[in-house]
Design an enzyme around this catalytic site. Structure first.
Site, PDB file in Angstrom:
ATOM      1  N   SER A  61      96.471  59.390  70.909  1.00 50.28           N
ATOM      2  CA  SER A  61      96.028  59.212  72.287  1.00 50.28           C
ATOM      3  C   SER A  61      95.201  60.430  72.723  1.00 50.28           C
ATOM      4  CB  SER A  61      97.233  58.967  73.195  1.00 50.28           C
ATOM      5  OG  SER A  61      96.836  58.491  74.456  1.00 50.28           O
TER       6      SER A  61
ATOM      7  N   GLU B 175      96.640  47.957  71.473  1.00 49.60           N
ATOM      8  CA  GLU B 175      96.783  49.217  72.196  1.00 49.60           C
ATOM      9  C   GLU B 175      97.245  49.046  73.649  1.00 49.60           C
ATOM     10  OE1 GLU B 175      96.469  52.230  70.990  1.00 49.60           O
ATOM     11  OE2 GLU B 175      95.228  52.090  69.192  1.00 49.60           O
TER      12      GLU B 175
ATOM     13  N   HIS C  52      99.966  50.810  71.797  1.00 46.72           N
ATOM     14  CA  HIS C  52      99.610  52.233  71.757  1.00 46.72           C
ATOM     15  C   HIS C  52     100.874  53.049  71.515  1.00 46.72           C
ATOM     16  CE1 HIS C  52      96.751  55.411  72.835  1.00 46.72           C
ATOM     17  NE2 HIS C  52      97.638  55.940  73.668  1.00 46.72           N
TER      18      HIS C  52
END
Length: 530
Positions: free
Chosen positions: A223, A342, A440
């Site tokens: 991230s 995600e 994610h």
């Protein structure tokens, strides 16, 4: 976006804070109660760590720069002076200042403006071991190395590597661009990146004392950590501090231009009633953070992207994708990829994710937020012609995942493959938590072999071994192949080999995402290369 939409996050805040504080405390105490201590001397001091029951040697909370407090607030990190002072390195340093968010576990720990610390784990006292340098995520607003998910002990126990994790300044303290308020603060839009370079410099100068090879450093991050790693690839000041990158779910489009990021700083000044930087510098950090917390309550969705680094062409390239395509990272080997779904992660914060995605997508996407791209509906309609299966809500979520995450990540792989070895993956393991799928951050419990109640409370042991073997093999040699997985072929433009990773099988696909890349790449190339 109305407050009632954020029911899940509010529920987590009310029910999880006390429970997390207890479990986090137990987590750290378990490690600190190790039977044996260990001592390392460097040019900055003598560090007394500990050895856990498995023999993993650990040093926690080591300062890598002077505390960014007082006159050093909102200034570049300054190196430590040489010292022979002894340092108790048995507890994590304080997390950076941020709002309290139980989904971001580090935020629930002690916080301080004095946060520039790192942690080191190793299982072996061998010399010249590969170094794995982890940058935590959290959208540049939350996070920290004290998060139990990022504890490096299990990763270090699995292979002969030196694992390093770091803190860096966040939000208004590390990524708010005050340059238009006062030119003496021109680098405030990327101070957190400068912190990361300072930590890498400390590693370069000191890691050999811990058995690490300063000339074999791999940055890995997820991230915001992946975005940071990707930016460091093309940042001149970071050149020579590492030679490999593992970028997990975050690419070079997640940044701001100065003309946009300065607006946020001006809004913050008005919100807090500040007239100049002198007033801000005199305000206690605790008070500043309290104002920041109130400020982000007014910008619930926008905060997800408000604090991306500012690329001003002075320290960070003005056009990072262009720099990558032109060979700015030609000496760097790259392993990169995304998860399959995600955006499902944001169900932690927004209960009506699928139903509302089209409405607030323009506030999140790295393509739309600069206000340059105005053809969202037309682009979706063109893309949808070859994606008519399933429900429309699921289709739009897949479109958003492709546009914002996977296509950008694959373009970075394509550009870098012209200069050096690149390996690309799709992580399709699903969370057992209903509705989150291959979201994610689902890869992190497998990289670190640490369970996470919100994402994966019981990571598949075999998949953990495979992922760690691939990541550590890449860190050692620049090649992820090992005896536990099938052959992982390099990513090249003519075949686009992509390793799909899950507990059922590792499968290398040729041209896995070629249609999405063909129809969506123009958005990046038309708006982010100039």
């Amino acid at each position: 976006m109305s407050d009632e939409k954020f029911l899940r996050r509010d529920f987590i805040k009310k029910t999880s804070a006390a429970a997390f504080a207890l479990t986090a405390t137990n987590f750290f105490i378990k490690d600190v109660q190790a039977a044996e201590s260990c001592q390392i001397q460097t040019r900055q001091g003598i560090y007394n760590g500990f050895i856990d029951k498995r023999g993993v040697q650990t040093w926690l909370g080591i300062p890598y720069a002077k505390p960014p407090v007082g006159n050093l607030r909102w200034h570049a990190p300054e190196p430590l002076e040489p010292s022979n002072k002894e340092f108790n390195a048995k507890k994590f340093g304080a997390s950076p200042l941020q709002d309290r968010d139980p989904v971001e576990s580090a935020s629930m720990l002690k916080q301080s403006e004095d946060c520039l610390t790192l942690n080191i784990w190793r299982r072996s006292s061998k010399k010249n071991q590969p170094v794995m340098f982890f940058i935590p995520g959290g959208g540049f607003v939350n996070g920290g190395s004290g998060d139990p998910l990022y504890n490096g002990a299990n990763l270090a126990a699995s292979h002969d590597v030196i694992v390093v994790t770091i803190n860096y300044r966040l939000n208004i303290f590390g990524f708010m661009n005050f340059a238009s308020i006062d030119s003496a603060f021109e680098d405030t839009g990327y101070l957190g990146i400068k912190d990361q370079v300072a930590a890498l410099t400390w590693v370069k100068e000191n890691i050999s004392e811990f058995g690490g090879d300063p000339d074999n450093v791999t940055i890995f991050g997820e991230s915001a950590g992946s975005i940071s790693a990707s930016l460091l690839m093309v940042t001149p000041a970071a050149k020579g501090l590492f030679n490999k990158i593992i970028a997990q779910s975050g690419h070079l489009a997640f940044y701001h231009v100065p003309e946009v990021s300065k607006n946020l700083a001006e809004e913050f000044m008005n919100f807090g009633g500040y007239k100049n930087m002198s007033e801000l510098m005199k305000t206690p950090a605790k008070n500043l953070n309290a104002i920041y917390v109130k400020f982000i309550e007014e910008r619930k969705i926008e905060t997800e992207i408000d604090y991306f680094p500012t690329c001003d062409g002075k320290y960070l390239p003005a056009h990072p994708f262009r720099a990558l395509k032109d060979g700015a990272a030609r000496d760097i080997k790259l392993l990169t990829g995304t998860t399959a779904e995600e955006y499902r992660y944001w169900a932690f914060y927004f209960e009506g994710l699928l139903e509302e995605m089209q409405g607030f997508h323009e506030l999140l996407t790295p393509i739309f937020y600069e206000g340059k791209f105005l053809m969202a509906k037309e682009l979706y309609q063109a893309w949808e012609q070859n994606h008519l299966e399933g429900e429309e809500l699921d289709r739009y979520l897949e479109f958003a995942n492709q546009l914002d995450w996977r296509v950008g990540q694959e373009l970075a792989a394509e550009y870098q493959s012209a200069f050096n070895d690149v390996y690309f993956y799709l992580f399709s393991q699903k969370s057992p938590i209903e509705g989150f799928g291959s979201c994610h951050a689902i890869d992190l419990p497998f990289v670190f072999s640490n369970p996470n109640e919100e994402l994966e409370p019981n990571p598949d042991a075999n998949l953990v071994k495979q992922v760690q073997a691939a990541w550590c093999s890449f860190a050692a040699s620049g090649n992820p192949n090992n005896d536990l997985i099938p052959t992982w072929k390099k990513y090249k433009v003519d075949d686009r080999e992509t390793m799909e990773i899950n507990s059922k099988a590792w499968t290398c696909h040729k041209d896995l995402n070629v249609y999405n890349l063909a129809i969506l790449r123009g958005v990046y190339e038309d708006y982010l290369l100039d």
